[in-house]
Design an enzyme around this catalytic site. Sequence first.
Site, PDB file in Angstrom:
ATOM      1  N   LYS A 201      -7.080  -4.968  -2.730  1.00 42.38           N
ATOM      2  CA  LYS A 201      -7.767  -5.450  -1.525  1.00 42.38           C
ATOM      3  C   LYS A 201      -8.707  -4.388  -0.966  1.00 42.38           C
ATOM      4  O   LYS A 201      -8.583  -3.216  -1.316  1.00 42.38           O
ATOM      5  CB  LYS A 201      -6.739  -5.859  -0.469  1.00 42.38           C
ATOM      6  CG  LYS A 201      -5.895  -4.684  -0.018  1.00 42.38           C
ATOM      7  CD  LYS A 201      -4.757  -5.150   0.848  1.00 42.38           C
ATOM      8  CE  LYS A 201      -4.026  -3.998   1.469  1.00 42.38           C
ATOM      9  NZ  LYS A 201      -4.895  -3.034   2.165  1.00 42.38           N
TER      10      LYS A 201
ATOM     11  N   HIS B  72     -10.347   7.214   1.425  1.00 39.84           N
ATOM     12  CA  HIS B  72      -8.972   7.071   0.910  1.00 39.84           C
ATOM     13  C   HIS B  72      -8.941   5.934  -0.091  1.00 39.84           C
ATOM     14  O   HIS B  72      -9.746   5.003  -0.015  1.00 39.84           O
ATOM     15  CB  HIS B  72      -7.992   6.773   2.059  1.00 39.84           C
ATOM     16  CG  HIS B  72      -8.295   5.476   2.753  1.00 39.84           C
ATOM     17  ND1 HIS B  72      -9.234   5.384   3.756  1.00 39.84           N
ATOM     18  CD2 HIS B  72      -7.828   4.214   2.566  1.00 39.84           C
ATOM     19  CE1 HIS B  72      -9.321   4.126   4.156  1.00 39.84           C
ATOM     20  NE2 HIS B  72      -8.487   3.391   3.445  1.00 39.84           N
TER      21      HIS B  72
ATOM     22  N   ASP C  87       0.787  -1.246   0.000  1.00 35.19           N
ATOM     23  CA  ASP C  87       0.000   0.000   0.000  1.00 35.19           C
ATOM     24  C   ASP C  87       0.817   1.293   0.000  1.00 35.19           C
ATOM     25  O   ASP C  87       0.489   2.230   0.754  1.00 35.19           O
ATOM     26  CB  ASP C  87      -0.975   0.015   1.193  1.00 35.19           C
ATOM     27  CG  ASP C  87      -1.964  -1.144   1.170  1.00 35.19           C
ATOM     28  OD1 ASP C  87      -1.833  -2.027   0.309  1.00 35.19           O
ATOM     29  OD2 ASP C  87      -2.866  -1.168   2.030  1.00 35.19           O
TER      30      ASP C  87
ATOM     31  N   HIS D 289     -10.664   0.674  -2.561  1.00 35.30           N
ATOM     32  CA  HIS D 289     -12.011   0.665  -2.000  1.00 35.30           C
ATOM     33  C   HIS D 289     -13.060   1.194  -2.982  1.00 35.30           C
ATOM     34  O   HIS D 289     -12.785   2.125  -3.753  1.00 35.30           O
ATOM     35  CB  HIS D 289     -12.066   1.541  -0.747  1.00 35.30           C
ATOM     36  CG  HIS D 289     -11.167   1.070   0.364  1.00 35.30           C
ATOM     37  ND1 HIS D 289     -11.271  -0.172   0.933  1.00 35.30           N
ATOM     38  CD2 HIS D 289     -10.137   1.684   1.009  1.00 35.30           C
ATOM     39  CE1 HIS D 289     -10.363  -0.300   1.882  1.00 35.30           C
ATOM     40  NE2 HIS D 289      -9.646   0.799   1.948  1.00 35.30           N
TER      41      HIS D 289
ATOM     42  N   CYS E  72      -2.110  -2.378   7.661  1.00 33.07           N
ATOM     43  CA  CYS E  72      -2.037  -3.349   6.568  1.00 33.07           C
ATOM     44  C   CYS E  72      -0.749  -4.157   6.578  1.00 33.07           C
ATOM     45  O   CYS E  72      -0.761  -5.343   6.246  1.00 33.07           O
ATOM     46  CB  CYS E  72      -2.273  -2.647   5.244  1.00 33.07           C
ATOM     47  SG  CYS E  72      -4.004  -2.128   5.109  1.00 33.07           S
TER      48      CYS E  72
ATOM     49  N   ASP F 240      -4.613  -0.685  -1.552  1.00 29.79           N
ATOM     50  CA  ASP F 240      -5.924  -0.503  -0.972  1.00 29.79           C
ATOM     51  C   ASP F 240      -6.797  -0.001  -2.127  1.00 29.79           C
ATOM     52  O   ASP F 240      -6.394   0.933  -2.851  1.00 29.79           O
ATOM     53  CB  ASP F 240      -5.793   0.570   0.132  1.00 29.79           C
ATOM     54  CG  ASP F 240      -6.565   0.251   1.393  1.00 29.79           C
ATOM     55  OD1 ASP F 240      -6.826  -0.938   1.666  1.00 29.79           O
ATOM     56  OD2 ASP F 240      -6.895   1.214   2.126  1.00 29.79           O
TER      57      ASP F 240
END
Length: 198
Positions: A95, A71, A10, A54, A139, A52
């Site tokens: 993820k 974020h 990340d 989302h 993470c 990351d």
Amino acid sequence: MTSKALLIVDVQKDFCPGGSLAVPDGDAVVKPINAMIEYARKNGWLIVASRDWHPAVTNHFKDYGGIWPVHCAQNTPGAEFHPNLDVADAIVVSKGTCVDEDGYSAFDGHTDGGEELADYLKRHGVDEIYLGGLATDYCVKFTALDAVAPRHDFTTALLLDACRAVNVNPGDGGKAVEEMRNAGVLISTTAEVTNGRA
Ligand code: VGL
Ligand code: ZN
């Protein structure tokens, strides 16, 4: 003959200074990680970069019941890897892609081909993982704990200089390192690895 992977967690714009969930000094990981990437390439390691990733609406975000500001929303500039990170030839693992998922661990993520990280690594004969990135206390920690867990059982080393903590509570980063150490994660540095002392 063991097979090794570098796992970069990340290192995205939103986790670096100026980003929406900036980790203090987060961009300081770019230099040691780039040195590790060069070393990994020369030594034929697999190179994996998690991100990351989302959806716009997810209960990971404050607005929908979670604890975090927005974020790394999919396809936004903040979700891009740090521009200086040398990840052109890395395997990308995304993820936190579901509405009901924090996705702190890269082992919850999937490659672009839809394969789980652990399956991808095992299929390539990987048994040792070296990891760093952002953030130590979320993470990176959850990824390292999954890596050493019996169901995966990778030999796992944390590259201490290649991580930074978000430290929502002061001391979270240090606690996370101890948690990882107690779980069997080896604590190392990029210099130890590149100098052949790890
Ligand atoms: C992370 C907080 C929220 C991380 C991701 O990458 O460590 N932290 N989402
Ligand atoms: Zn997140």
